[in-house]
Design an enzyme around this catalytic site. Sequence first.
Site, PDB file in Angstrom:
ATOM      1  N   GLY A 175      -2.895  18.940  49.966  1.00  0.00           N
ATOM      2  CA  GLY A 175      -3.915  19.554  49.112  1.00  0.00           C
ATOM      3  C   GLY A 175      -3.238  20.578  48.215  1.00  0.00           C
ATOM      4  N   ILE A 177      -2.543  23.786  48.517  1.00  0.00           N
ATOM      5  CA  ILE A 177      -1.500  24.651  49.097  1.00  0.00           C
ATOM      6  C   ILE A 177      -0.277  23.821  49.485  1.00  0.00           C
ATOM      7  CG2 ILE A 177      -0.954  26.259  50.975  1.00  0.00           C
ATOM      8  CD1 ILE A 177      -3.971  27.029  51.005  1.00  0.00           C
ATOM      9  N   ARG A 197      -4.787  12.603  54.775  1.00  0.00           N
ATOM     10  CA  ARG A 197      -5.921  11.687  54.779  1.00  0.00           C
ATOM     11  C   ARG A 197      -6.289  11.225  53.384  1.00  0.00           C
ATOM     12  NH1 ARG A 197     -11.150  12.247  57.712  1.00  0.00           N
ATOM     13  NH2 ARG A 197     -11.493  13.782  56.095  1.00  0.00           N
ATOM     14  N   ALA A 257      -1.472  26.713  58.315  1.00  0.00           N
ATOM     15  CA  ALA A 257      -2.836  26.190  58.106  1.00  0.00           C
ATOM     16  C   ALA A 257      -3.785  26.757  59.172  1.00  0.00           C
ATOM     17  CB  ALA A 257      -2.803  24.679  58.115  1.00  0.00           C
ATOM     18  N   ARG A 258      -3.879  26.076  60.282  1.00  0.00           N
ATOM     19  CA  ARG A 258      -4.687  26.565  61.396  1.00  0.00           C
ATOM     20  C   ARG A 258      -3.941  26.247  62.692  1.00  0.00           C
ATOM     21  NH1 ARG A 258      -6.826  29.186  58.193  1.00  0.00           N
ATOM     22  NH2 ARG A 258      -9.036  29.379  57.675  1.00  0.00           N
ATOM     23  N   GLU A 287      -5.882  32.684  68.254  1.00  0.00           N
ATOM     24  CA  GLU A 287      -5.590  33.978  67.614  1.00  0.00           C
ATOM     25  C   GLU A 287      -6.560  35.050  68.095  1.00  0.00           C
ATOM     26  OE1 GLU A 287      -5.370  33.650  63.352  1.00  0.00           O
ATOM     27  OE2 GLU A 287      -4.121  31.875  63.527  1.00  0.00           O
ATOM     28  N   HIS A 305      -0.928  35.678  60.787  1.00  0.00           N
ATOM     29  CA  HIS A 305      -1.893  35.059  59.860  1.00  0.00           C
ATOM     30  C   HIS A 305      -2.015  35.884  58.571  1.00  0.00           C
ATOM     31  CE1 HIS A 305      -5.619  32.216  59.756  1.00  0.00           C
ATOM     32  NE2 HIS A 305      -5.095  32.387  58.536  1.00  0.00           N
ATOM     33  N   GLY A 307      -0.932  34.585  55.475  1.00  0.00           N
ATOM     34  CA  GLY A 307      -0.673  33.684  54.348  1.00  0.00           C
ATOM     35  C   GLY A 307      -1.254  34.166  53.026  1.00  0.00           C
TER      36      GLY A 307
HETATM   37  C1  DGY Z   1      -7.807  30.940  54.606  1.00  0.00           C
HETATM   38  O1  DGY Z   1      -8.251  31.345  53.530  1.00  0.00           O
HETATM   39  O2  DGY Z   1      -8.253  29.942  55.143  1.00  0.00           O
HETATM   40  C2  DGY Z   1      -6.699  31.725  55.218  1.00  0.00           C
HETATM   41  O3  DGY Z   1      -6.271  31.198  56.407  1.00  0.00           O
HETATM   42  C3  DGY Z   1      -7.156  33.156  55.453  1.00  0.00           C
HETATM   43  O4  DGY Z   1      -6.675  33.924  54.461  1.00  0.00           O
END
Ligand code: DGY
Length: 339
Positions: A175, A177, A197, A257-258, A287, A305, A307
């Site tokens: 995507g 990012i 995907r 990401a997550r 987290e 976290h 980012g």
């Molecule tokens: C988001 O925007 O999803 C980031 O992980 C949080 O800044």
Amino acid sequence: MRLVGTSDASTTARTADGPAGPRVVVLGRLPGDAVERLRARHTVHYRDEDSTAPAEEVLRLVSGADALVVTLGHRVDAAVLDAAGPQLRIVANVAVGYDNVDVATCRERGVLVTNTPGVLTDATADLAFALVLMVTRRLAEAEREVRSGQTAGWGMFHLLGTSVQGKAIGILGPGAIGLATARRARAFGMDVLLSGRSAPDPADVRALQARVVPFEELLASSDVVSVHTPLTPATLHLVDASALARMKPAAYLVNTARGPVVDEAALVAALEAGTIAGAGLDVFEDEPRVHPGLRERDDVVLLPHIGSATIETRTAMADLAADNVLAVLAGDDALTPVG
Ligand code: DGY
């Protein structure tokens, strides 16, 4: 005049006689003037704290809200929607990822959900590539050495890392990012593999001189695997023990990401077994807790976290969330609806 539901002096008055127009509840401190702009038009309850409100407090605060603005730690589920009431029109998440919001239940109840795409692409891609360099060049380990006063300085074989030039980065989830991270990788001389995907725009693929490959090939052929997929039921533990086993023993995993996209226990086991060479992580499965098996390893870089954590980016995120609320409460279309 009696203030309802709050003891907070920052709260705009809501009289016992009834609401003074739509009520906006902002859960989490926001930079810039987003809250002021909401206050100029609406009754606002602002929980001006840079921490996640406990669940019971959230249930109390959201009561009677027409709009919720929520920072990432806040979950918005059926219980929160029940507590808010049927007048709730919008949940504006101050993040691009929205796995903290039960979008399906919101949709069932006619509540719009918005997120903040676009404005955090560069900051997050910068951090992803910073993690690539940190883990391949052992920067956190090196910094710890100097800070501890234990360094002997330059040595031919001291803290040798690996170069990224001529190596391949695999972007899992191409995507916005993911593609922005790939552009940074190209600038550092890396080849780019993409897998996800949805197929990336062919123009992006051409510009990156990238190859779109199946998931298994990306794992097997990349020197760095960088995770950029959203967290969904389909991506939960996408990078599990068998995915890690497909990676090269000299490869690194980066995740901005997550956390739950990676099976953290399997990652610890893979690092212990030497299945992969290291990991750079900005996100974690549970987290803010971090698996103890990660904390003790020098081949792992751990960030909390961050980012999107630049003042410019966070201000733009807050502005976009506020703009979504202002638009929807004015009867206009949301700027960045989810789904
Ligand atoms: C988001 O925007 O999803 C980031 O992980 C949080 O800044």
